[in-house]
Design a protein around this motif. Structure first.
Motif, PDB file in Angstrom:
ATOM      1  N   VAL A  82       3.380  -4.379   2.977  1.00 53.92           N
ATOM      2  CA  VAL A  82       2.424  -3.875   3.969  1.00 53.92           C
ATOM      3  C   VAL A  82       1.875  -5.015   4.819  1.00 53.92           C
ATOM      4  O   VAL A  82       1.682  -6.118   4.332  1.00 53.92           O
ATOM      5  CB  VAL A  82       1.250  -3.147   3.260  1.00 53.92           C
ATOM      6  N   SER A  83       1.583  -4.698   6.089  1.00 52.82           N
ATOM      7  CA  SER A  83       0.914  -5.620   7.004  1.00 52.82           C
ATOM      8  C   SER A  83      -0.352  -4.934   7.496  1.00 52.82           C
ATOM      9  O   SER A  83      -0.313  -3.769   7.906  1.00 52.82           O
ATOM     10  CB  SER A  83       1.832  -5.936   8.182  1.00 52.82           C
ATOM     11  N   ILE A  84      -1.474  -5.645   7.425  1.00 54.77           N
ATOM     12  CA  ILE A  84      -2.754  -5.099   7.879  1.00 54.77           C
ATOM     13  C   ILE A  84      -3.435  -6.158   8.730  1.00 54.77           C
ATOM     14  O   ILE A  84      -3.948  -7.143   8.206  1.00 54.77           O
ATOM     15  CB  ILE A  84      -3.675  -4.728   6.685  1.00 54.77           C
ATOM     16  N   GLY A  85      -3.448  -5.967  10.036  1.00 56.48           N
ATOM     17  CA  GLY A  85      -4.158  -6.866  10.933  1.00 56.48           C
ATOM     18  C   GLY A  85      -3.890  -8.336  10.700  1.00 56.48           C
ATOM     19  O   GLY A  85      -4.822  -9.127  10.649  1.00 56.48           O
ATOM     20  N   GLY A  86      -2.662  -8.730  10.537  1.00 52.84           N
ATOM     21  CA  GLY A  86      -2.329 -10.134  10.342  1.00 52.84           C
ATOM     22  C   GLY A  86      -2.302 -10.588   8.896  1.00 52.84           C
ATOM     23  O   GLY A  86      -1.937 -11.716   8.609  1.00 52.84           O
ATOM     24  N   ALA A  87      -2.703  -9.730   7.973  1.00 49.60           N
ATOM     25  CA  ALA A  87      -2.590 -10.042   6.544  1.00 49.60           C
ATOM     26  C   ALA A  87      -1.360  -9.318   6.005  1.00 49.60           C
ATOM     27  O   ALA A  87      -0.965  -8.269   6.511  1.00 49.60           O
ATOM     28  CB  ALA A  87      -3.837  -9.589   5.794  1.00 49.60           C
ATOM     29  N   TYR A  88      -0.764  -9.881   4.987  1.00 48.16           N
ATOM     30  CA  TYR A  88       0.446  -9.317   4.405  1.00 48.16           C
ATOM     31  C   TYR A  88       0.239  -9.108   2.916  1.00 48.16           C
ATOM     32  O   TYR A  88      -0.338  -9.958   2.241  1.00 48.16           O
ATOM     33  CB  TYR A  88       1.632 -10.252   4.656  1.00 48.16           C
ATOM     34  N   ALA A  89       0.727  -7.972   2.435  1.00 46.16           N
ATOM     35  CA  ALA A  89       0.581  -7.654   1.018  1.00 46.16           C
ATOM     36  C   ALA A  89       1.912  -7.178   0.456  1.00 46.16           C
ATOM     37  O   ALA A  89       2.713  -6.562   1.159  1.00 46.16           O
ATOM     38  CB  ALA A  89      -0.484  -6.570   0.828  1.00 46.16           C
ATOM     39  N   ASN A  90       2.118  -7.489  -0.807  1.00 42.52           N
ATOM     40  CA  ASN A  90       3.264  -6.924  -1.510  1.00 42.52           C
ATOM     41  C   ASN A  90       2.870  -6.689  -2.958  1.00 42.52           C
ATOM     42  O   ASN A  90       1.852  -7.188  -3.425  1.00 42.52           O
ATOM     43  CB  ASN A  90       4.510  -7.814  -1.380  1.00 42.52           C
ATOM     44  N   GLY A  91       3.643  -5.896  -3.628  1.00 42.03           N
ATOM     45  CA  GLY A  91       3.342  -5.584  -5.011  1.00 42.03           C
ATOM     46  C   GLY A  91       4.177  -4.430  -5.509  1.00 42.03           C
ATOM     47  O   GLY A  91       5.240  -4.133  -4.947  1.00 42.03           O
ATOM     48  N   GLN A  92       3.673  -3.755  -6.521  1.00 42.72           N
ATOM     49  CA  GLN A  92       4.449  -2.725  -7.194  1.00 42.72           C
ATOM     50  C   GLN A  92       3.568  -1.542  -7.564  1.00 42.72           C
ATOM     51  O   GLN A  92       2.478  -1.735  -8.112  1.00 42.72           O
ATOM     52  CB  GLN A  92       5.077  -3.308  -8.473  1.00 42.72           C
ATOM     53  N   LEU A  93       4.025  -0.333  -7.256  1.00 42.95           N
ATOM     54  CA  LEU A  93       3.388   0.888  -7.738  1.00 42.95           C
ATOM     55  C   LEU A  93       4.234   1.437  -8.869  1.00 42.95           C
ATOM     56  O   LEU A  93       5.454   1.289  -8.880  1.00 42.95           O
ATOM     57  CB  LEU A  93       3.300   1.941  -6.634  1.00 42.95           C
TER      58      LEU A  93
END
Length: 120
Positions: A82-93
């Motif tokens: 995911v990208s949110i306003g210049g921040a980036y996230a990754n992970g696992q559901l």
């Protein structure tokens, strides 16, 4: 020759029945993680907000939020990107919960932390 003809007729009938069955099944692009998710974002390093909460929507594996510039996807295996306003996230559901890491910047200063999510 007669046995070949009977076999062909049986095969053609089976293919026709299978095609009719598949045509009757509605096409759905729904993924196992579609729905509303409560997300908590916690800053571990940097000067970004210490903690924020939001609700994200996953539809057909695509992540969005009302009034936000969230973009991203969740794969069928639950991998989050995911990208949110210049921040980036990754992970696992997995099932109805998940977690991961994020990084970005606030006023040019790097920030990073963790996120946790639960399905509503």
């Amino acid at each position: 020759m007669r046995n070949n003809r009977i076999w062909f007729m049986f095969f053609a009938s089976a293919v026709t029945a299978a095609a009719a069955t598949l045509a009757a099944v509605p096409a759905t692009a729904q993924t196992p993680y579609d729905g509303l998710w409560n997300v908590t974002i916690v800053t571990k390093a940097g000067s970004c907000e210490p903690s924020t909460r939001s609700t994200l929507t996953v539809t057909d594996g695509k992540v969005s939020a009302a009034g936000s510039d969230v973009t991203g996807s969740i794969g069928r295996e639950g991998f989050v990107k995911v990208s949110i306003g210049g921040a980036y996230a990754n992970g696992q559901l997995s099932g109805n919960a998940g977690s991961g890491k994020w990084n970005g910047a606030s006023a040019g200063v790097p920030c990073s932390g963790r996120w946790e999510a639960s399905r509503q």
